[in-house]
Write an enzyme that holds these catalytic residues in place. Structure first.
Site, PDB file in Angstrom:
ATOM      1  N   HIS A 115      11.612  24.841   0.259  1.00  0.00           N
ATOM      2  CA  HIS A 115      12.448  23.691  -0.045  1.00  0.00           C
ATOM      3  C   HIS A 115      13.112  23.174   1.222  1.00  0.00           C
ATOM      4  CE1 HIS A 115      16.741  25.601  -0.590  1.00  0.00           C
ATOM      5  NE2 HIS A 115      16.085  26.165   0.389  1.00  0.00           N
ATOM      6  N   HIS A 135      11.760  25.300   4.555  1.00  0.00           N
ATOM      7  CA  HIS A 135      11.703  26.752   4.739  1.00  0.00           C
ATOM      8  C   HIS A 135      11.577  27.373   3.354  1.00  0.00           C
ATOM      9  CE1 HIS A 135      15.905  25.805   3.906  1.00  0.00           C
ATOM     10  NE2 HIS A 135      15.958  26.985   3.322  1.00  0.00           N
ATOM     11  N   HIS A 160      12.069  30.775   0.398  1.00  0.00           N
ATOM     12  CA  HIS A 160      12.852  31.911  -0.101  1.00  0.00           C
ATOM     13  C   HIS A 160      12.027  32.703  -1.105  1.00  0.00           C
ATOM     14  CE1 HIS A 160      16.701  30.521   1.546  1.00  0.00           C
ATOM     15  NE2 HIS A 160      16.382  29.301   1.127  1.00  0.00           N
ATOM     16  N   HIS A 186       5.324  29.535  -5.577  1.00  0.00           N
ATOM     17  CA  HIS A 186       4.447  29.025  -4.526  1.00  0.00           C
ATOM     18  C   HIS A 186       4.371  27.495  -4.517  1.00  0.00           C
ATOM     19  CE1 HIS A 186       3.545  33.202  -3.938  1.00  0.00           C
ATOM     20  NE2 HIS A 186       2.877  32.898  -2.848  1.00  0.00           N
ATOM     21  N   GLU A 224      19.267  33.483  -4.123  1.00  0.00           N
ATOM     22  CA  GLU A 224      18.464  32.829  -3.094  1.00  0.00           C
ATOM     23  C   GLU A 224      18.228  33.773  -1.910  1.00  0.00           C
ATOM     24  OE1 GLU A 224      18.641  28.302  -1.766  1.00  0.00           O
ATOM     25  OE2 GLU A 224      20.247  29.476  -0.877  1.00  0.00           O
TER      26      GLU A 224
HETATM   27 NI    NI Z   1      17.060  27.518   1.673  1.00  0.00          NI
END
Ligand code: NI
Length: 138
Positions: free
Chosen positions: A17, A42, A44, A83, A127
């Protein structure tokens, strides 16, 4: 009366995201979100914890079979977000910053209708090991 119990099931998904708000200027976005606003984005490894509040069935000693909870989370959340790039590949964050807060609300909305009415109590999105947010439908 049967005891009211809370049961929680955990699941994981990985997603990319970029934190960005269409309500802020580019400069403001960079100030507010810092490196999380980097254009390339990037990723998570997210953890989601879904808690249901239900009366226990005295015949089974369970509120709801956790296999059913697991299957519902996988079908309604993991299959949709795993994904994926949250902004590019899903319809939920076109105009909504993909913060853990908003993700917890989006996941709540994806799940709510698939559990017995009124039973969804909390959706927590973790997260990073340091950051999480939860939503209780308020
Ligand atoms: Ni982030």
């Amino acid at each position: 009366m049967n005891p009211i119990v809370y049961i929680t099931r955990r699941a994981t998904f990985s997603a990319a995201h970029r934190l960005h708000s269409s309500r802020l200027t580019d400069v403001e976005n960079a100030q507010v979100f810092g490196k999380c606003n980097n254009p390339a984005g990037h990723g998570h490894n997210y953890v989601i914890e879904v808690t249901l509040r239900m009366p226990m069935d005295p015949r089974t000693g369970m509120a709801m079979n956790l296999v059913d909870v697991k299957n519902t989370i996988e079908a309604q959340v993991c299959a949709v977000l795993d994904h994926k790039h949250l902004e590019h590949d899903t319809p939920y964050f076109k105009d909504l910053p993909s913060t853990a807060e908003n993700l917890s609300v989006v996941c709540w909305n994806l799940l709510k209708a698939h559990f017995p009415e009124g039973s969804l109590h909390e959706v927590r999105v973790i997260e990073t090991e340091n950051n999480s947010a939860f939503y209780r439908g308020e």
